[in-house]
Design a protein around this motif. Structure first.
Motif, PDB file in Angstrom:
ATOM      1  N   VAL A   2       0.822  -1.208   0.000  1.00 50.04           N
ATOM      2  CA  VAL A   2       0.000   0.000   0.000  1.00 50.04           C
ATOM      3  C   VAL A   2       0.855   1.256   0.000  1.00 50.04           C
ATOM      4  CG1 VAL A   2      -2.085  -1.027   0.956  1.00 50.04           C
ATOM      5  CG2 VAL A   2      -0.309  -0.228   2.505  1.00 50.04           C
ATOM      6  N   ALA A   3       2.139   1.122   0.313  1.00 50.03           N
ATOM      7  CA  ALA A   3       3.043   2.272   0.223  1.00 50.03           C
ATOM      8  C   ALA A   3       4.467   1.771   0.222  1.00 50.03           C
ATOM      9  CB  ALA A   3       2.835   3.201   1.418  1.00 50.03           C
ATOM     10  N   GLU A   4       5.343   2.499  -0.466  1.00 49.74           N
ATOM     11  CA  GLU A   4       6.745   2.118  -0.459  1.00 49.74           C
ATOM     12  C   GLU A   4       7.571   3.388  -0.499  1.00 49.74           C
ATOM     13  OE1 GLU A   4       9.709  -0.775  -2.994  1.00 49.74           O
ATOM     14  OE2 GLU A   4       8.624   0.818  -3.991  1.00 49.74           O
ATOM     15  N   ASP A   5       8.445   3.546   0.485  1.00 52.51           N
ATOM     16  CA  ASP A   5       9.224   4.783   0.552  1.00 52.51           C
ATOM     17  C   ASP A   5      10.299   4.634   1.629  1.00 52.51           C
ATOM     18  OD1 ASP A   5       9.988   7.413   0.138  1.00 52.51           O
ATOM     19  OD2 ASP A   5       7.931   8.156   0.109  1.00 52.51           O
ATOM     20  N   THR A   6      11.116   5.696   1.783  1.00 46.64           N
ATOM     21  CA  THR A   6      12.035   5.722   2.910  1.00 46.64           C
ATOM     22  C   THR A   6      11.206   6.016   4.157  1.00 46.64           C
ATOM     23  OG1 THR A   6      12.342   8.088   2.644  1.00 46.64           O
ATOM     24  CG2 THR A   6      13.877   6.656   1.478  1.00 46.64           C
ATOM     25  N   PRO A   7      11.730   5.696   5.348  1.00 46.22           N
ATOM     26  CA  PRO A   7      10.968   6.002   6.559  1.00 46.22           C
ATOM     27  C   PRO A   7      10.562   7.477   6.624  1.00 46.22           C
ATOM     28  CG  PRO A   7      12.811   4.598   7.107  1.00 46.22           C
ATOM     29  CD  PRO A   7      12.958   4.948   5.664  1.00 46.22           C
ATOM     30  N   THR A   8      11.482   8.384   6.310  1.00 42.08           N
ATOM     31  CA  THR A   8      11.153   9.817   6.356  1.00 42.08           C
ATOM     32  C   THR A   8      10.093  10.140   5.308  1.00 42.08           C
ATOM     33  OG1 THR A   8      13.545   9.881   6.137  1.00 42.08           O
ATOM     34  CG2 THR A   8      12.466  11.873   6.971  1.00 42.08           C
ATOM     35  N   GLY A   9      10.253   9.607   4.128  1.00 37.29           N
ATOM     36  CA  GLY A   9       9.293   9.856   3.056  1.00 37.29           C
ATOM     37  C   GLY A   9       7.895   9.426   3.459  1.00 37.29           C
TER      38      GLY A   9
END
Ligand SMILES: Nc1ncnc2c1ncn2[C@@H]1O[C@H](COP(=O)(O)OP(=O)(O)O)[C@@H](O)[C@H]1O
Ligand SMILES: [Mg+2]
Lengths: 270, 319
Positions: free
Chosen positions: B221-228
């Motif tokens: 459902v989402a993929e990103d860096t932790p900050t992103g």
């Protein structure tokens, strides 16, 4: 059988024999660390030898025994019951691996899957051979003397190993199919009809019940007893020996075929 | 050190699906992991994490889609994949009757090391993972933390370039968990090993992973860096410490009736708002009018927990 797989890595050599050697060594180690999986079975074998020899040895005066000692007649029962137990152990060993999921860890190595099904069987066979030799040593101490001498005893060991192999195939197939120890334990109970619906304690000619005679004739164990008794009691008459070998070959072909089939199915990715 | 990369990406997955009868455990997954990356698969129980990792490690077949690991196709060339990866899964175990050293040596032999090489490698790993004292004891006597360290060591025997770990810290106490995090970072940094791991813990993904995919019922459902991921939640959080902590739930309730998006979280109250600086006046005014005393107040960024909750509830609403 040694193939360098360059595509995989510069150092990896696929070798079935290495895999088999390493895993068999491991199975032997584990058998050694589980003495209580071995001792009861061995005790039962020796029980047959001591108790039946003690209680029934008098009946060998009957003409059906052809002048041989009852000890020579009962030794195959101890050997076969020991062999079945030892062979059943290879199924138990596989179940331990399935339950601990070490089996899955092995599947994630590039090792040959055949090797990790075969290794516990080989370890089981070795255990069985040691056990058989032990039984024969005890029998010798009880005064066993064999007309065919050392070679005859060797033939008994080989027949036991063959019979054990047939049973190991069955035990391994059940283990892979069920994957749980209760089912496999229950399945080894075929051991009882196999061992006792036969000319186990007296020659066929002395068995009164017609149904038991029929059962004994169908039971392949009867022919294994027959072959062992031939070399232990009389000599090298080929017919009973060949019948015993044939029974072993046919049964092994069936159970090992079933084991291979089940192993393939279990190991196939779904 | 590790095998030469034969592909631009360590892991590449396209439209991966897995059906178990009526259950669709994976519903079309796409992802790629760079060499050397520490990648996290985050999701609740039943999300499909283990299913995905079992496909990538060649234990099961996908129903549809494709996956390359270390440049090799997991369906067509499982042996090549197996040699390149190290694996510690929830679904694997070890023989409890063997010792740590024996298990490591056997593993080395099966991966093609010679006897002596395999013994040396076992000693090396036992030292690296602080298992020297337990090395010659049967594994059944190991503690949970030791078992996990041994599992990790076993996965690394053949110096794989990609490491797969399925919930490596589940069930560990905080001390052992943090020790294992350090080991994973060390493995990742010192040998450049790519790590693909799954976890149910947000703080773990946050602390360890360079990139996170959030899984929910078979989908990313989402993929990103932790900050992103945190930035994605375009909201501020106003955290209030009530004077009387036991009133937190009641205060949150009052705020909700006044139209604020407020929740009580243990002893504090969190009010979500598009712009914290703007809403703060209204919140305080309302509380004053109800004569509620406040001991402390902060405007903060959302935590990964917030992102996670938002994303997974959003996909519930979708269907
Ligand atoms: N062998 C299986 N047979 C049937 N359903 C399965 C099987 N393995 C997993 N599932 C189902 O697939 C879904 C995903 O499971 P899993 O991949 O284990 O999730 P996770 O590891 O994220 O907890 C769950 O609904 C689970 O019940
Ligand atoms: Mg799981």
């Amino acid at each position: 059988m040694t193939v360098v797989m360059n595509a995989i890595g510069p150092t990896y050599r696929r070798s079935f024999w290495r895999d088999l050697f390493v895993l068999t060594g491991r199975s032997i180690k584990v058998t050694w660390r589980l003495p209580f999986a071995v001792i009861p079975n061995l005790a039962i074998s020796l029980f047959f030898l001591l108790v039946y020899q003690g209680g029934l040895s008098g009946i060998s005066a009957l003409p059906a025994f052809g002048g041989a000692h009852y000890l020579n007649f009962i030794v195959p029962v101890a050997v076969v019951s020991g062999a079945v137990g030892g062979a059943g152990g290879s199924g138990q060993a596989l179940i331990r691996d399935l339950e601990s999921r070490y089996f899955t860890k092995l599947r994630l190595t590039p090792a040959s899957p055949t090797a990790f099904v075969l290794a516990p069987m080989i370890a089981g066979m070795l255990q069985l051979i040691v056990q058989t030799i032990l039984i024969l040593v005890v029998a010798a101490a009880m005064g066993l003397s064999v007309p065919t001498g050392f070679v005859g005893l060797l033939v008994v060991v080989l027949l036991a190993a063959g019979w054990g192999l047939a049973f190991a195939g069955y035990a391994v197939a059940i283990a892979l199919r069920s994957g749980n120890s209760q089912t496999a334990q229950a399945a080894t109970f075929v051991f009882f009809p196999l061992l006792f619906l036969s000319d186990t304690f007296v020659p066929l000619s002395l068995i009164g019940a017609a149904w038991l005679k029929v059962a004994a004739r169908i039971n392949p164990t009867t022919y294994v007893f027959g072959a062992m008794r031939e070399v232990l009691m009389y000599g090298w008459k080929s017919r009973p020996i060949l019948e015993g070998i044939l029974a072993i070959v046919i049964l092994s072909a069936i159970t090992l075929g079933w084991a291979v089939f089940t192993a393939r199915r279990t190991l196939r990715r779904k | 050190m590790t095998t030469e990369p034969t592909s631009n990406q360590a892991i590449r997955v396209a439209n991966l699906r897995k059906r178990y009868g009526d259950v669709e455990a994976l519903r079309g997954i796409d992802l790629s992991v760079e060499w050397g990356e520490l990648y996290g698969f985050l999701g609740p129980n039943g999300a499909g994490k283990s299913t995905a990792i079992q496909i990538l490690t060649t234990l099961i077949l996908p129903t549809e889609g494709s996956a390359q690991v270390g440049g090799a196709d997991v369906v067509r060339h499982p042996e090549m994949v197996r040699f390149r990866i190290g694996v510690a899964l929830q679904d694997t175990g070890v023989d409890p009757l063997l010792t740590g050293r024996e298990l490591l040596t056997i593993q080395g032999r099966l991966f093609g090391l010679r006897k002596q090489e395999s013994r040396n490698r076992a000693t090396e790993l036992l030292n690296q993972f602080n298992l020297q004292e337990a090395a010659d004891r049967r594994v059944k006597t190991y503690s949970g933390g030791m078992r996990r360290r041994l599992d990790l060591a076993l996965a690394l025997v053949h110096r794989p370039s990609i490491l797969f770990l399925d919930e490596p810290t589940t069930g560990l106490d905080p001390v052992n968990r943090i020790a294992l995090w350090d080991l994973l970072r060390q493995v990742n940094e010192e040998t450049g090993t790519t790590i693909f791991m799954t976890t149910q813990y947000l703080e773990e993904a946050d602390a360890l992973c360079q990139r996170i995919a959030i899984m929910d019922r078979g989908k990313i459902v989402a993929e990103d860096t932790p900050t992103g991921l945190k930035r994605r939640l375009q909201r501020d959080v106003i955290e209030l410490d009530p004077e009387h902590p036991e009133e937190a739930a009641h205060i949150a309730e009052t705020l909700r009736t006044a139209g604020f998006d407020a929740v009580a979280d243990k002893d504090l109250i969190r009010v979500f708002s598009a712009n914290g600086a703007h809403s703060i006046g209204g919140v305080l005014q309302h509380l004053e009018s109800k004569s509620v005393g406040i001991a402390g107040l902060r405007v903060t960024q959302p935590s990964l927990d917030d992102v996670f909750l938002q994303l997974t509830t959003a996909s519930v609403n979708e269907g």
